[in-house]
Design an enzyme around this catalytic site. Structure first.
Site, PDB file in Angstrom:
ATOM      1  N   LYS A  45       0.817  -1.217   0.000  1.00  0.00           N
ATOM      2  CA  LYS A  45       0.000   0.000   0.000  1.00  0.00           C
ATOM      3  C   LYS A  45       0.854   1.272   0.000  1.00  0.00           C
ATOM      4  O   LYS A  45       0.530   2.262   0.649  1.00  0.00           O
ATOM      5  CB  LYS A  45      -0.978   0.013   1.180  1.00  0.00           C
ATOM      6  N   ALA A  46       1.936   1.239  -0.777  1.00  0.00           N
ATOM      7  CA  ALA A  46       2.816   2.410  -0.860  1.00  0.00           C
ATOM      8  C   ALA A  46       3.010   2.878  -2.296  1.00  0.00           C
ATOM      9  O   ALA A  46       4.032   3.476  -2.618  1.00  0.00           O
ATOM     10  CB  ALA A  46       4.160   2.101  -0.211  1.00  0.00           C
ATOM     11  N   GLY A  47       2.050   2.602  -3.170  1.00  0.00           N
ATOM     12  CA  GLY A  47       2.134   3.118  -4.528  1.00  0.00           C
ATOM     13  C   GLY A  47       2.603   2.121  -5.570  1.00  0.00           C
ATOM     14  O   GLY A  47       2.988   2.513  -6.677  1.00  0.00           O
ATOM     15  N   THR A  48       2.550   0.841  -5.241  1.00  0.00           N
ATOM     16  CA  THR A  48       3.058  -0.187  -6.149  1.00  0.00           C
ATOM     17  C   THR A  48       2.362  -0.166  -7.503  1.00  0.00           C
ATOM     18  O   THR A  48       3.019  -0.157  -8.555  1.00  0.00           O
ATOM     19  CB  THR A  48       2.875  -1.587  -5.527  1.00  0.00           C
ATOM     20  N   TRP A  50       0.522   2.159  -8.873  1.00  0.00           N
ATOM     21  CA  TRP A  50       0.736   3.452  -9.541  1.00  0.00           C
ATOM     22  C   TRP A  50       2.042   3.438 -10.334  1.00  0.00           C
ATOM     23  O   TRP A  50       2.078   3.761 -11.524  1.00  0.00           O
ATOM     24  CB  TRP A  50       0.753   4.550  -8.473  1.00  0.00           C
ATOM     25  N   HIS A 106       6.971  -7.018  -2.694  1.00  0.00           N
ATOM     26  CA  HIS A 106       6.844  -6.410  -1.369  1.00  0.00           C
ATOM     27  C   HIS A 106       7.875  -6.999  -0.404  1.00  0.00           C
ATOM     28  O   HIS A 106       7.832  -6.724   0.798  1.00  0.00           O
ATOM     29  CB  HIS A 106       5.447  -6.649  -0.796  1.00  0.00           C
ATOM     30  N   ARG A 128       6.381   5.241   1.762  1.00  0.00           N
ATOM     31  CA  ARG A 128       5.228   6.092   2.069  1.00  0.00           C
ATOM     32  C   ARG A 128       5.184   6.403   3.558  1.00  0.00           C
ATOM     33  O   ARG A 128       5.553   5.562   4.391  1.00  0.00           O
ATOM     34  CB  ARG A 128       3.930   5.397   1.641  1.00  0.00           C
ATOM     35  N   SER A 136      -4.174   3.032   4.764  1.00  0.00           N
ATOM     36  CA  SER A 136      -4.468   2.360   3.504  1.00  0.00           C
ATOM     37  C   SER A 136      -4.419   0.844   3.671  1.00  0.00           C
ATOM     38  O   SER A 136      -5.272   0.115   3.145  1.00  0.00           O
ATOM     39  CB  SER A 136      -3.476   2.810   2.431  1.00  0.00           C
ATOM     40  N   TYR A 192       6.656   8.495  -1.762  1.00  0.00           N
ATOM     41  CA  TYR A 192       5.303   8.569  -2.300  1.00  0.00           C
ATOM     42  C   TYR A 192       4.799  10.011  -2.306  1.00  0.00           C
ATOM     43  O   TYR A 192       4.189  10.466  -3.278  1.00  0.00           O
ATOM     44  CB  TYR A 192       4.396   7.684  -1.439  1.00  0.00           C
TER      45      TYR A 192
END
Length: 215
Positions: A45-48, A50, A106, A128, A136, A192
């Protein structure tokens, strides 16, 4: 259809995991990276996703635009350690790509297959803010059947602070990758929040990475 029970956390080489990310472990550790691979690494949940879309557009948006509609993102950017049993394992998806794979993981830095270091691959790590990452993660785990039941917020918060999460401690993850950055020149460590700030000032998603001097 009745859903299978949520998996249980267990200690795996000092990191909390579930079996969905360890069942294929021998193939993960023996995975052969290619010299032109780019590995996207993040804590969950750290922008993977995106960054996965941005890199895929950057490398294939002009030469193979049909990829955007003909292939789901999990086939274009396979999740290395995944083995959900309803899809081929991530290692298998990556090996089947005709282009050099763009992979995501991850895994904490100490569990990444050694071939990525041996091949001197480029790596993009996204970190992030802990508070936003945790919020998140909580909402994600409420719907994600591959992770343990999150429980209420207070319980989840305590587990997060104790590092009892799938893929382990947020603190250990971000610091471990930061330390490796000091010795691996092709590891680009990105925040992030910086990506969000850049995205506010440009209409082109690809510029988010290029403006941060990642590529």
């Amino acid at each position: 259809m009745e859903l299978p029970p949520r998996p249980k956390l267990f200690d795996f080489h000092g990191v909390s995991m579930t079996h969905y990310f360890t069942d294929n472990w021998e193939n993960i550790q023996n995975f052969q990276a290619r010299p032109d691979d780019i590995l996207i690494a993040t804590y969950p949940k750290a922008g993977t996703t995106w960054v996965s879309y941005i890199l895929d557009l950057l490398y294939f948006g002009q030469t193979a635009p049909e990829r955007q509609t003909s292939l789901p993102i999990y086939e274009r950017v396979p999740f290395l350690e995944s083995d959900f049993h309803i899809l081929p394992p991530g290692t298998e998806l990556a090996d089947k790509l005709s282009t050099s794979p763009r992979l995501k993981t991850h895994l904490p830095v100490q569990l990444v297959p050694k071939s990525f270091w041996e091949q001197n691959c480029r790596i993009v790590y996204v970190a992030r803010n802990a508070k936003d990452n945790e919020v998140s993660y909580f909402h994600f785990d409420r719907m994600n059947q591959a992770h343990p039941e999150p429980g209420d917020w207070n319980n989840f918060l305590q587990r997060f602070m104790d590092g009892k999460m799938v893929f382990g401690s947020w603190y250990d993850h971000v610091t471990g990758w930061w330390e490796r950055k000091q010795t691996h020149s092709k590891l680009h460590y990105v925040f992030y929040e910086d990506m969000v700030e850049v995205s506010r000032t440009t209409s082109c998603a690809i510029k988010v990475l290029t403006s941060l001097q990642i590529m």
